[in-house]
Design an enzyme around this catalytic site. Structure first.
Site, PDB file in Angstrom:
ATOM      1  N   GLY A 216     -57.877  -7.641-148.774  1.00 22.07           N
ATOM      2  CA  GLY A 216     -58.275  -8.712-149.700  1.00 22.07           C
ATOM      3  C   GLY A 216     -59.419  -8.271-150.610  1.00 22.07           C
TER       4      GLY A 216
ATOM      5  N   TYR B 236     -48.040  -7.989-131.916  1.00 19.76           N
ATOM      6  CA  TYR B 236     -48.269  -7.931-133.372  1.00 19.76           C
ATOM      7  C   TYR B 236     -46.956  -7.620-134.091  1.00 19.76           C
ATOM      8  CZ  TYR B 236     -50.325  -5.878-137.694  1.00 19.76           C
ATOM      9  OH  TYR B 236     -50.665  -5.553-138.999  1.00 19.76           O
TER      10      TYR B 236
ATOM     11  N   HIS C  33     -59.405   0.322-136.517  1.00 15.44           N
ATOM     12  CA  HIS C  33     -58.422   1.403-136.651  1.00 15.44           C
ATOM     13  C   HIS C  33     -59.123   2.761-136.582  1.00 15.44           C
ATOM     14  CE1 HIS C  33     -56.050  -1.968-138.325  1.00 15.44           C
ATOM     15  NE2 HIS C  33     -55.050  -1.321-137.763  1.00 15.44           N
TER      16      HIS C  33
ATOM     17  N   LYS D  14     -68.337   6.576-135.854  1.00 19.97           N
ATOM     18  CA  LYS D  14     -68.745   7.548-134.815  1.00 19.97           C
ATOM     19  C   LYS D  14     -69.492   8.735-135.431  1.00 19.97           C
ATOM     20  CE  LYS D  14     -65.012   7.091-131.415  1.00 19.97           C
ATOM     21  NZ  LYS D  14     -63.813   7.798-130.933  1.00 19.97           N
TER      22      LYS D  14
HETATM   23  P1  NAP Z   1     -58.854  -7.662-141.860  1.00 23.39           P
HETATM   24  O1  NAP Z   1     -59.782  -6.776-142.601  1.00 23.39           O
HETATM   25  O2  NAP Z   1     -59.027  -7.789-140.386  1.00 23.39           O
HETATM   26  O3  NAP Z   1     -58.915  -9.112-142.529  1.00 23.39           O
HETATM   27  C1  NAP Z   1     -58.241 -10.170-141.957  1.00 23.39           C
HETATM   28  C2  NAP Z   1     -58.380 -11.360-142.857  1.00 23.39           C
HETATM   29  O4  NAP Z   1     -57.633 -12.444-142.275  1.00 23.39           O
HETATM   30  C3  NAP Z   1     -59.821 -11.848-143.030  1.00 23.39           C
HETATM   31  O5  NAP Z   1     -60.008 -12.290-144.352  1.00 23.39           O
HETATM   32  C4  NAP Z   1     -59.890 -13.019-142.039  1.00 23.39           C
HETATM   33  O6  NAP Z   1     -60.834 -14.006-142.434  1.00 23.39           O
HETATM   34  C5  NAP Z   1     -58.478 -13.576-142.187  1.00 23.39           C
HETATM   35  N1  NAP Z   1     -58.076 -14.384-141.035  1.00 23.39           N
HETATM   36  C6  NAP Z   1     -57.895 -13.972-139.763  1.00 23.39           C
HETATM   37  N2  NAP Z   1     -57.560 -15.020-138.970  1.00 23.39           N
HETATM   38  C7  NAP Z   1     -57.515 -16.106-139.782  1.00 23.39           C
HETATM   39  C8  NAP Z   1     -57.259 -17.485-139.567  1.00 23.39           C
HETATM   40  N3  NAP Z   1     -56.941 -17.974-138.356  1.00 23.39           N
HETATM   41  N4  NAP Z   1     -57.328 -18.319-140.620  1.00 23.39           N
HETATM   42  C9  NAP Z   1     -57.651 -17.852-141.855  1.00 23.39           C
HETATM   43  N5  NAP Z   1     -57.893 -16.579-142.123  1.00 23.39           N
HETATM   44  C10 NAP Z   1     -57.847 -15.696-141.092  1.00 23.39           C
HETATM   45  O7  NAP Z   1     -57.336  -7.229-142.102  1.00 23.39           O
HETATM   46  P2  NAP Z   1     -56.718  -6.249-143.182  1.00 23.39           P
HETATM   47  O8  NAP Z   1     -56.777  -4.881-142.608  1.00 23.39           O
HETATM   48  O9  NAP Z   1     -57.287  -6.546-144.523  1.00 23.39           O
HETATM   49  O10 NAP Z   1     -55.178  -6.691-143.127  1.00 23.39           O
HETATM   50  C11 NAP Z   1     -54.594  -7.465-144.154  1.00 23.39           C
HETATM   51  C12 NAP Z   1     -53.098  -7.530-143.910  1.00 23.39           C
HETATM   52  O11 NAP Z   1     -52.567  -6.209-143.950  1.00 23.39           O
HETATM   53  C13 NAP Z   1     -52.722  -8.104-142.555  1.00 23.39           C
HETATM   54  O12 NAP Z   1     -51.614  -8.936-142.686  1.00 23.39           O
HETATM   55  C14 NAP Z   1     -52.394  -6.872-141.728  1.00 23.39           C
HETATM   56  O13 NAP Z   1     -51.500  -7.185-140.691  1.00 23.39           O
HETATM   57  C15 NAP Z   1     -51.800  -5.972-142.774  1.00 23.39           C
HETATM   58  N6  NAP Z   1     -51.861  -4.533-142.486  1.00 23.39           N
HETATM   59  C16 NAP Z   1     -53.060  -3.937-142.221  1.00 23.39           C
HETATM   60  C17 NAP Z   1     -53.087  -2.582-141.939  1.00 23.39           C
HETATM   61  C18 NAP Z   1     -54.379  -1.867-141.627  1.00 23.39           C
HETATM   62  O14 NAP Z   1     -54.331  -0.665-141.295  1.00 23.39           O
HETATM   63  N7  NAP Z   1     -55.530  -2.497-141.735  1.00 23.39           N
HETATM   64  C19 NAP Z   1     -51.903  -1.837-141.932  1.00 23.39           C
HETATM   65  C20 NAP Z   1     -50.695  -2.480-142.233  1.00 23.39           C
HETATM   66  C21 NAP Z   1     -50.691  -3.832-142.515  1.00 23.39           C
HETATM   67  P3  NAP Z   1     -62.412 -13.865-142.023  1.00 23.39           P
HETATM   68  O15 NAP Z   1     -62.994 -12.808-142.930  1.00 23.39           O
HETATM   69  O16 NAP Z   1     -62.984 -15.189-142.284  1.00 23.39           O
HETATM   70  O17 NAP Z   1     -62.419 -13.460-140.571  1.00 23.39           O
HETATM   71  O1  GFB Z   2     -55.442   3.253-136.338  1.00 27.36           O
HETATM   72  P1  GFB Z   2     -55.127   3.277-134.903  1.00 27.36           P
HETATM   73  O2  GFB Z   2     -56.064   2.633-133.967  1.00 27.36           O
HETATM   74  O3  GFB Z   2     -53.761   2.575-134.613  1.00 27.36           O
HETATM   75  O4  GFB Z   2     -54.945   4.850-134.516  1.00 27.36           O
HETATM   76  P2  GFB Z   2     -52.208   2.981-134.688  1.00 27.36           P
HETATM   77  C1  GFB Z   2     -54.743   5.213-133.194  1.00 27.36           C
HETATM   78  C2  GFB Z   2     -54.623   6.732-133.064  1.00 27.36           C
HETATM   79  O5  GFB Z   2     -55.859   7.359-133.418  1.00 27.36           O
HETATM   80  C3  GFB Z   2     -54.333   7.117-131.614  1.00 27.36           C
HETATM   81  C4  GFB Z   2     -56.425   8.000-132.260  1.00 27.36           C
HETATM   82  O6  GFB Z   2     -53.590   8.315-131.554  1.00 27.36           O
HETATM   83  C5  GFB Z   2     -55.740   7.311-131.073  1.00 27.36           C
HETATM   84  O7  GFB Z   2     -55.750   8.146-129.916  1.00 27.36           O
HETATM   85  N1  GFB Z   2     -57.891   7.858-132.281  1.00 27.36           N
HETATM   86  C6  GFB Z   2     -58.786   8.880-132.167  1.00 27.36           C
HETATM   87  C7  GFB Z   2     -58.598   6.723-132.450  1.00 27.36           C
HETATM   88  N2  GFB Z   2     -60.040   8.420-132.209  1.00 27.36           N
HETATM   89  C8  GFB Z   2     -59.948   7.072-132.411  1.00 27.36           C
HETATM   90  C9  GFB Z   2     -60.932   6.047-132.586  1.00 27.36           C
HETATM   91  O8  GFB Z   2     -62.140   6.272-132.563  1.00 27.36           O
HETATM   92  N3  GFB Z   2     -60.467   4.782-132.788  1.00 27.36           N
HETATM   93  C10 GFB Z   2     -59.133   4.487-132.828  1.00 27.36           C
HETATM   94  N4  GFB Z   2     -58.745   3.215-133.058  1.00 27.36           N
HETATM   95  N5  GFB Z   2     -58.184   5.443-132.640  1.00 27.36           N
HETATM   96  C11 GFB Z   2     -52.033   0.490-135.180  1.00 27.36           C
HETATM   97  C12 GFB Z   2     -51.357  -0.688-134.528  1.00 27.36           C
HETATM   98  O9  GFB Z   2     -51.553   1.594-134.546  1.00 27.36           O
HETATM   99  O10 GFB Z   2     -51.661   0.612-136.549  1.00 27.36           O
HETATM  100  C13 GFB Z   2     -51.646  -1.905-135.258  1.00 27.36           C
HETATM  101  O11 GFB Z   2     -51.755  -0.793-133.169  1.00 27.36           O
HETATM  102  C14 GFB Z   2     -51.659  -1.758-136.783  1.00 27.36           C
HETATM  103  O12 GFB Z   2     -50.746  -2.878-134.822  1.00 27.36           O
HETATM  104  C15 GFB Z   2     -52.086  -0.387-137.311  1.00 27.36           C
HETATM  105  O13 GFB Z   2     -50.465  -2.109-137.353  1.00 27.36           O
HETATM  106  C16 GFB Z   2     -51.677  -0.121-138.736  1.00 27.36           C
HETATM  107  O14 GFB Z   2     -51.849   3.633-135.958  1.00 27.36           O
HETATM  108  O15 GFB Z   2     -51.850   3.710-133.455  1.00 27.36           O
END
Ligand code: NAP
Ligand code: GFB
Length: 322
Positions: A17, A140, A183, A191
């Site tokens: 966002g 999820y 993530h 870290k």
């Molecule tokens: P994020 O940084 O954790 O932000 C989540 C957002 O959702 C925040 O604005 C939060 O509001 C809002 N939210 C959570 N619960 C809510 C609720 N009950 N009511 C209203 N708002 C709520 O997530 P992001 O990484 O930007 O992800 C955005 C989208 O991309 C998600 O749909 C996620 O599944 C998708 N996505 C993310 C990744 C990734 O690697 N991050 C990868 C693939 C897809 P507050 O700020 O008020 O808490």
């Molecule tokens: O981004 P991540 O947490 O999620 O990455 P996924 C996990 C990978 O990074 C694993 C390694 O192979 C971990 O062993 N890793 C190494 C670490 N050091 C770290 C660390 O300090 N923190 C974390 N978090 N990982 C997520 C899904 O999977 O991908 C969610 O679980 C989401 O649902 C997201 O959709 C996009 O890529 O494995």
């Protein structure tokens, strides 16, 4: 003068966002557009009445639906039930309100982790419902898959133009840098900062062998705005860098170390889960639409993110509640 558009971004205060807000404020905003970036403080989207009040207040013509319970591997491993229930509620409420209030187009967000774990590579848009997702994030993943079911249903029953994008792992400014719940890239960036400050070793969790395609949040933002304005299909579209740009976790960690200028010892904690080995996605569909789109080089975008984190260390998100 084009019709006025009110674009509501749910989850507008999160990683994606904030990136959309940045891109909109830096040249993409059109004169007929009003952008609303909503947080959970504006409405709890798990609650149907609260969701309806938000739509009543802004009367959006368009919605980018990002709000979700989100987390990295280790948060997903702990809270599969919450991930499923909260995201099912949020998605049902947002799409129902979008229908009720006559929203012209909704773009929701899936993720490449929702694809089957046992699959052929590269993964493409036709494979979403083919087999079980990786066990680490089944809650999820199944909730996200249901967005595609809802989109098809609203289109079949009401002709609604509700679609979705499928990004790979996202990173950038305003990410959740919490060590346990975030993530991998924001976790490693935090870290590296702490290890450098405290003179300690830098620990990579797992073996470092799994592979990921990372997309910079500001590139994703530009692509999502393009989808909102130009993509007419109900079927989702993968938003990803090329297959050749996939890197190992070890390579990603080394990129962070270089960007943070960390010179200390690097170790692996192999007692920690590796999660899914890979989820290599094809961006062929995207390339057919946008052959010339330029992704920010990984090193450059990691450097920008590290610099943002160092500059905003005090206020950056480092803790997340369940
Ligand atoms: P994020 O940084 O954790 O932000 C989540 C957002 O959702 C925040 O604005 C939060 O509001 C809002 N939210 C959570 N619960 C809510 C609720 N009950 N009511 C209203 N708002 C709520 O997530 P992001 O990484 O930007 O992800 C955005 C989208 O991309 C998600 O749909 C996620 O599944 C998708 N996505 C993310 C990744 C990734 O690697 N991050 C990868 C693939 C897809 P507050 O700020 O008020 O808490
Ligand atoms: O981004 P991540 O947490 O999620 O990455 P996924 C996990 C990978 O990074 C694993 C390694 O192979 C971990 O062993 N890793 C190494 C670490 N050091 C770290 C660390 O300090 N923190 C974390 N978090 N990982 C997520 C899904 O999977 O991908 C969610 O679980 C989401 O649902 C997201 O959709 C996009 O890529 O494995």
């Amino acid at each position: 003068m084009a019709d006025k558009q009110v674009i509501l971004v749910t989850g507008g205060t999160g990683l994606v966002g904030k990136a959309i807000e940045y891109v909109v404020e830096n040249g993409e905003k059109r004169p007929n557009e009003e952008w609303i970036f909503a947080s959970s403080k504006d409405a709890d989207l798990c609650d149907a009445d609260s969701t309806r009040s938000l739509f009543e207040k802004y009367k959006p013509t368009h919605v980018i639906h990002l709000a979700a319970m989100v987390g990295g591997l280790y948060r997903n491993l702990k809270y599969n039930l919450d991930f499923f229930r909260k995201n099912m509620m949020i998605n049902d409420n947002v799409l129902a309100a979008s229908h009720e209030f006559g929203v012209k187009k909704v773009v929701s967000c899936l993720s490449t982790c929702i694809f089957p774990d046992k699959t052929t590579y590269p993964i493409d848009e036709t494979m979403i419902h083919n087999g079980a997702p990786h066990d680490s994030n089944f809650g999820y993943s199944y909730a996200k898959r249901m967005i595609d079911v809802l989109n098809r249903g609203y289109n079949q029953s009401h002709g609604a133009k509700f679609t979705a994008v499928i990004p790979t792992n996202v990173y950038g400014p305003h990410d959740n840098f919490d060590l346990e719940d975030g993530h991998v890239l924001p976790g490693l960036i935090n870290k590296a900062y702490c290890a450098k400050r405290d003179g300690k070793e830098f620990v990579i969790w797992g073996t470092g062998l799994p592979r990921r395609q990372f997309i910079y949040s500001r590139d994703l933002a530009r692509l999502m705005i393009w989808v909102l304005r130009n993509y007419e299909e109900i079927e989702p579209i993968i938003l990803s860098v090329s297959e050749e740009d996939e890197v190992s976790i070890k390579e990603a960690a080394m990129t962070v170390i270089e960007a943070a200028d960390f010179k200390g010892k690097v170790t692996f904690d192999t007692s920690k889960s590796d999660g899914q080995f890979k989820k290599t996605a094809s961006n062929e569909k995207l390339r057919k639409y946008l052959p010339d789109f330029k992704f920010t080089p990984f090193k450059e975008a990691v450097k920008e993110t590290v610099e943002w984190f160092e500059k905003n260390y005090e206020t950056a998100r480092k803790e997340s509640a369940k």
